[in-house]
Design a protein around this motif. Structure first.
Motif, PDB file in Angstrom:
ATOM      1  N   GLU A  50      -0.337   0.830  -2.413  1.00  0.00           N
ATOM      2  CA  GLU A  50      -1.219   1.233  -3.511  1.00  0.00           C
ATOM      3  C   GLU A  50      -0.518   2.151  -4.504  1.00  0.00           C
ATOM      4  N   LYS A  51       0.610   2.720  -4.096  1.00  0.00           N
ATOM      5  CA  LYS A  51       1.347   3.612  -4.988  1.00  0.00           C
ATOM      6  C   LYS A  51       2.413   2.872  -5.801  1.00  0.00           C
ATOM      7  N   LEU A  52       2.567   1.575  -5.559  1.00  0.00           N
ATOM      8  CA  LEU A  52       3.545   0.790  -6.319  1.00  0.00           C
ATOM      9  C   LEU A  52       2.987   0.485  -7.703  1.00  0.00           C
ATOM     10  N   ARG A  53       3.782   0.770  -8.743  1.00  0.00           N
ATOM     11  CA  ARG A  53       3.355   0.520 -10.117  1.00  0.00           C
ATOM     12  C   ARG A  53       3.763  -0.868 -10.560  1.00  0.00           C
ATOM     13  N   PRO A  54       2.878  -1.583 -11.271  1.00  0.00           N
ATOM     14  CA  PRO A  54       3.285  -2.876 -11.828  1.00  0.00           C
ATOM     15  C   PRO A  54       4.305  -2.682 -12.949  1.00  0.00           C
ATOM     16  N   ASN A  55       5.104  -3.728 -13.191  1.00  0.00           N
ATOM     17  CA  ASN A  55       6.088  -3.701 -14.287  1.00  0.00           C
ATOM     18  C   ASN A  55       7.051  -2.523 -14.163  1.00  0.00           C
ATOM     19  N   ALA A  97      -1.534   9.893 -18.534  1.00  0.00           N
ATOM     20  CA  ALA A  97      -1.104   9.318 -17.255  1.00  0.00           C
ATOM     21  C   ALA A  97      -1.122   7.797 -17.359  1.00  0.00           C
ATOM     22  N   PRO A  98      -0.004   7.121 -17.077  1.00  0.00           N
ATOM     23  CA  PRO A  98       0.008   5.663 -17.136  1.00  0.00           C
ATOM     24  C   PRO A  98      -1.089   5.014 -16.295  1.00  0.00           C
ATOM     25  N   SER A  99      -1.418   5.605 -15.160  1.00  0.00           N
ATOM     26  CA  SER A  99      -2.467   5.036 -14.312  1.00  0.00           C
ATOM     27  C   SER A  99      -3.828   5.130 -14.994  1.00  0.00           C
ATOM     28  N   PHE A 129       4.040  13.285   7.788  1.00  0.00           N
ATOM     29  CA  PHE A 129       4.526  12.068   7.148  1.00  0.00           C
ATOM     30  C   PHE A 129       3.974  12.023   5.729  1.00  0.00           C
ATOM     31  N   ILE A 130       4.701  11.310   4.868  1.00  0.00           N
ATOM     32  CA  ILE A 130       4.381  11.322   3.448  1.00  0.00           C
ATOM     33  C   ILE A 130       4.291   9.884   2.940  1.00  0.00           C
ATOM     34  N   HIS A 131       3.306   9.608   2.092  1.00  0.00           N
ATOM     35  CA  HIS A 131       3.077   8.270   1.546  1.00  0.00           C
ATOM     36  C   HIS A 131       3.773   8.138   0.193  1.00  0.00           C
ATOM     37  N   VAL A 132       4.507   7.051   0.006  1.00  0.00           N
ATOM     38  CA  VAL A 132       5.305   6.878  -1.207  1.00  0.00           C
ATOM     39  C   VAL A 132       5.151   5.472  -1.764  1.00  0.00           C
ATOM     40  N   GLY A 133       5.530   5.322  -3.036  1.00  0.00           N
ATOM     41  CA  GLY A 133       5.639   4.019  -3.668  1.00  0.00           C
ATOM     42  C   GLY A 133       7.100   3.592  -3.679  1.00  0.00           C
ATOM     43  N   ASN A 134       7.566   3.083  -4.814  1.00  0.00           N
ATOM     44  CA  ASN A 134       8.951   2.618  -4.943  1.00  0.00           C
ATOM     45  C   ASN A 134       9.902   3.806  -5.046  1.00  0.00           C
ATOM     46  N   LEU A 135      10.795   3.921  -4.078  1.00  0.00           N
ATOM     47  CA  LEU A 135      11.738   5.043  -4.069  1.00  0.00           C
ATOM     48  C   LEU A 135      13.077   4.699  -4.721  1.00  0.00           C
ATOM     49  N   GLU A 136      13.276   3.452  -5.094  1.00  0.00           N
ATOM     50  CA  GLU A 136      14.584   3.059  -5.627  1.00  0.00           C
ATOM     51  C   GLU A 136      14.671   3.193  -7.144  1.00  0.00           C
ATOM     52  N   ALA A 137      13.538   3.353  -7.829  1.00  0.00           N
ATOM     53  CA  ALA A 137      13.575   3.534  -9.282  1.00  0.00           C
ATOM     54  C   ALA A 137      14.338   4.804  -9.634  1.00  0.00           C
TER      55      ALA A 137
END
Length: 315
Positions: free
Chosen positions: A271-276, A76-78, A201-209
């Motif tokens: 908090e769900k947004l990944r760096p890089n 897992a990258p995290s 409702f649902i928690h998400v990070g970046n949806l555009e990737a």
């Protein structure tokens, strides 16, 4: 490539999500092969720590595999980001221990190294289409760096006689995957809403990737092909395992919500947004189609339905 062999296959990381799927496939479709499984952790079958050089050496000497599929890793990258030294120790030094033991005690064995598309990293930026295996390895996160380093190491060792095949799978999912990964995370949240266990409702990070997604059952089919049949090995034997089609994360979430038949609000969670974050990652698997006769077969809509069904079954 010649015919199917009756031989001994060693699978590392056998207790994980992908390893479990691979064992099921090998036992179902390659009954003539004797499969040895190495897991890690309390209560696992044949536990082994790849960082323990002597233990690895003794195990390979005893088993004398004809083929080895190396899945064991901090995957897992995290997890790799949170414990980088551990990730380097397992993913690189552990791989070196295993490869050196194979060269000493089973020099005719095929060493199937399962790398990652994360190794390409920044090469995806500005790409005009799916990447081939010739793209430079330019990792942007700890996990990708460890996988790229091990990939290059195995490539170098193939010049010294290691009978290596390097696979670079792109994103894959399926029923049973940890919710550390995006599709499984979404499916778990949607399933819990369907079951009335959480608010709609649902928690998400970046949806555009955009990512190149596969079903785990297609991915392990590629692994089993090169493990159970006597394919050519060597420095040039590198294969992307990919669909060739990028899928927007937003569309995947939308498809899961549509399958649920439930009204669900989407909320961004920083908090769900990944760096890089790489905007688009997609792979060209033409080489695998031509040389391995492999192509993905499971429709992605079926994959999503099965992942959602898995989480609903855990009620």
């Amino acid at each position: 490539m010649v015919g199917t062999l009756t031989h001994r296959i060693l699978v590392t990381g056998a207790s994980g999500f992908v390893g479990t799927a691979l064992l099921r496939l090998l036992e179902r479709e390659h009954a003539g092969c004797k499969v040895f499984a190495f897991g890690h952790g309390e209560g696992q079958r044949n536990p082994i720590d790849l960082r323990d050089r002597d233990a690895v050496d003794g195990a390979v000497r005893e088993i004398q595999p004809a083929a080895l599929v190396h899945l064991a890793a901090v995957a897992a990258p995290s997890d790799a980001r949170n414990a980088p030294r551990h990730a380097w120790d397992v993913n690189v030094t552990g791989t070196m221990n295993l490869a050196e033991s194979v060269m000493r005690h089973a020099p005719e064995a095929r060493f199937v190294y399962v790398g990652s598309s994360e190794a390409y990293g920044a090469s995806f930026q500005g790409a005009t289409g799916p990447l081939t295996e010739n793209a430079p390895l330019r990792p942007v996160n700890v996990y990708g760096a460890t996988k790229a380093a091990a990939d290059l190491m195995i490539g170098q060792m193939s010049y010294d006689g290691l009978r290596a095949i390097r696979l670079r799978p792109f994103n894959h999912t399926g029923p049973g995957q940890s919710d550390t990964y995006v599709v499984s995370d979404f499916a778990r949240q949607v399933a819990e809403i369907m079951l009335g266990k959480r608010e709609p409702f649902i928690h998400v990070g970046n949806l555009e990737a955009e990512r190149d997604f596969l079903d785990v059952r297609d991915v392990v089919r590629a692994y089993s092909i090169v493990a159970a049949q006597d394919f050519e090995t060597g420095p040039d034997c590198i294969y992307n395992i990919a669909s060739g089609r990028p899928r927007r994360i937003r569309d995947i979430l939308g498809a899961l919500i549509a399958q649920s038949g439930t009204g669900i609000e989407v909320r961004e969670d920083p908090e769900k947004l990944r760096p890089n974050e790489i905007p688009v990652a997609c792979g060209d698997a033409s080489k695998a189609r031509e040389r391995l006769n492999w192509t993905p077969m499971v429709p992605f809509e079926q994959t999503l339905a099965d992942v959602l069904g898995y989480w609903r079954s855990l009620r």
